[in-house]
Design an enzyme around this catalytic site. Structure first.
Site, PDB file in Angstrom:
ATOM      1  CG  ASP A  70      -2.057  -1.152   1.284  1.00 37.16           C
ATOM      2  OD1 ASP A  70      -2.341  -1.587   0.099  1.00 37.16           O
ATOM      3  OD2 ASP A  70      -2.432  -1.431   2.397  1.00 37.16           O
TER       4      ASP A  70
ATOM      5  CG  ASP B 270       0.777   0.779  -9.350  1.00 35.60           C
ATOM      6  OD1 ASP B 270       0.679  -0.076  -8.296  1.00 35.60           O
ATOM      7  OD2 ASP B 270       0.222   1.723  -9.319  1.00 35.60           O
TER       8      ASP B 270
HETATM    9  C1  LIG Z   1      -2.265  -3.502  -2.732  1.00 36.09           C
HETATM   10  S1  LIG Z   1      -2.361  -5.127  -1.651  1.00 36.09           S
HETATM   11  C2  LIG Z   1      -1.306  -6.160  -2.507  1.00 36.09           C
HETATM   12  C3  LIG Z   1      -1.471  -7.324  -2.509  1.00 36.09           C
HETATM   13  C4  LIG Z   1      -0.514  -8.433  -3.034  1.00 36.09           C
HETATM   14  N1  LIG Z   1       0.627  -8.635  -2.996  1.00 36.09           N
HETATM   15  C5  LIG Z   1      -1.053  -8.372  -4.900  1.00 36.09           C
HETATM   16  O1  LIG Z   1       0.101  -7.994  -5.258  1.00 36.09           O
HETATM   17  O2  LIG Z   1      -1.946  -8.451  -5.055  1.00 36.09           O
HETATM   18  C6  LIG Z   1      -1.271  -4.774  -0.358  1.00 36.09           C
HETATM   19  C7  LIG Z   1      -1.612  -5.552   1.202  1.00 36.09           C
HETATM   20  O3  LIG Z   1      -0.874  -5.447   1.915  1.00 36.09           O
HETATM   21  C8  LIG Z   1      -1.493  -5.657   3.183  1.00 36.09           C
HETATM   22  N2  LIG Z   1      -0.812  -4.848   4.169  1.00 36.09           N
HETATM   23  C9  LIG Z   1      -0.561  -3.675   4.360  1.00 36.09           C
HETATM   24  N3  LIG Z   1       0.015  -3.114   5.537  1.00 36.09           N
HETATM   25  C10 LIG Z   1       0.434  -4.320   6.082  1.00 36.09           C
HETATM   26  C11 LIG Z   1       1.045  -5.043   7.351  1.00 36.09           C
HETATM   27  N4  LIG Z   1       1.666  -3.705   8.214  1.00 36.09           N
HETATM   28  N5  LIG Z   1       1.277  -6.149   7.515  1.00 36.09           N
HETATM   29  C12 LIG Z   1       0.490  -7.163   6.594  1.00 36.09           C
HETATM   30  N6  LIG Z   1      -0.028  -6.793   5.385  1.00 36.09           N
HETATM   31  C13 LIG Z   1      -0.370  -5.511   5.240  1.00 36.09           C
HETATM   32  C14 LIG Z   1      -2.923  -4.980   2.821  1.00 36.09           C
HETATM   33  O4  LIG Z   1      -4.005  -5.341   3.593  1.00 36.09           O
HETATM   34  C15 LIG Z   1      -3.048  -5.399   1.326  1.00 36.09           C
HETATM   35  O5  LIG Z   1      -3.703  -6.761   1.392  1.00 36.09           O
END
Ligand SMILES: C[S@@+](CC[C@H](N)C(=O)[O-])C[C@H]1O[C@@H](n2cnc3c(N)ncnc32)[C@H](O)[C@@H]1O
Length: 226
Positions: free
Chosen positions: A131, A167
């Site tokens: 994120d 991206d």
């Molecule tokens: C934009 S999504 C990308 C998911 C996957 N890597 C993809 O390429 O489809 C980012 C993911 O990171 C997770 N996330 C954000 N902060 C996190 C944290 N501190 N620990 C674990 N997961 C986290 C979010 O819940 C989300 O599912």
């Protein structure tokens, strides 16, 4: 649609108790804060009761990419960590439909899991499409920070690699600068960074952003040999 709403679009099918028991572990925030020693450490021995090599995706989301790696490499273990439950339920459904026995999903905030990393246990760490958290009040939620690299470096095997991709150009250049400032890592490629990624199965977010015509920016590093 704003990025932060994309996870809400995920509609996982209902899971049965057996699927949850087999694939999902909860590392709750309060427990991790007060008693991290009560949770299994992030190593094959404690999570899979074997000594196979281990790969980790931080923020795995629905884990299409990680599940495809696990299906291709049955002799390797995979763990996907995510702070959000809804995408993990979808990940469990995918792992279950592929009848994978070498993957586990951990519901946790990865930045609380540093004390559970085991020295020289990870042969690959993926941080794909983290994120962006560009708003000032969310700065502290950024994943790839000097503290993250400090935690990951000893946990990588001597040949272990860290793969970063997004991206989001501003976030990518920030991650690039953070990694380049850490002299314990070296790139696995001659170019300063790579553009594009063509795995057998793309992650949900890679598909979304490529569909929007955004180039995928990528960086791969390994530990510098002593
Ligand atoms: C934009 S999504 C990308 C998911 C996957 N890597 C993809 O390429 O489809 C980012 C993911 O990171 C997770 N996330 C954000 N902060 C996190 C944290 N501190 N620990 C674990 N997961 C986290 C979010 O819940 C989300 O599912």
């Amino acid at each position: 649609m704003p990025r932060r709403l994309l996870s809400r679009q995920i509609r996982p099918r209902p899971l049965d108790d057996q699927e949850i028991k087999q694939y999902l572990r909860v590392y709750n925030a309060r427990g991790l804060y007060h008693h991290p020693e009560t949770f299994p450490r992030l190593c094959s021995q404690q999570l899979f009761e074997n000594s196979a090599p281990l790969e980790l995706e931080v923020g795995c989301g629905t884990a299409e990419f990680l599940c495809s790696l696990a299906a291709r490499e049955p002799g390797v273990n995979f763990i996907g960590v995510d702070i959000a439950l809804r995408p993990l339920h979808k990940a469990v459904a995918i792992a279950s439909s592929l009848q994978l026995t070498n993957i586990l999903f951990l519901h946790a905030n990865f930045s609380q899991m540093y004390p559970l990393l085991e020295p020289r246990s990870l042969r690959q760490v993926y941080v794909h499409f983290p994120d962006p958290n560009t708003r000032p009040k969310f700065q502290r939620r950024k994943m790839v920070t000097p503290a993250f690299l400090e935690a990951i470096h000893p946990a990588l095997t001597s040949e272990g690699e860290l793969s970063l991709m997004t991206d989001h150009s501003a976030l990518f250049h920030e991650m690039l600068a953070t990694v380049e400032a850490d002299s314990r890592f070296q790139k696995t490629h001659a170019e300063r960074y790579l553009i594009g990624f063509e795995p057998e199965v793309k992650s949900r977010f890679q598909r979304i952003w490529e569909h929007h015509g955004l180039p995928i920016l990528r960086l791969e590093v390994r530990k510098k040999q002593p």
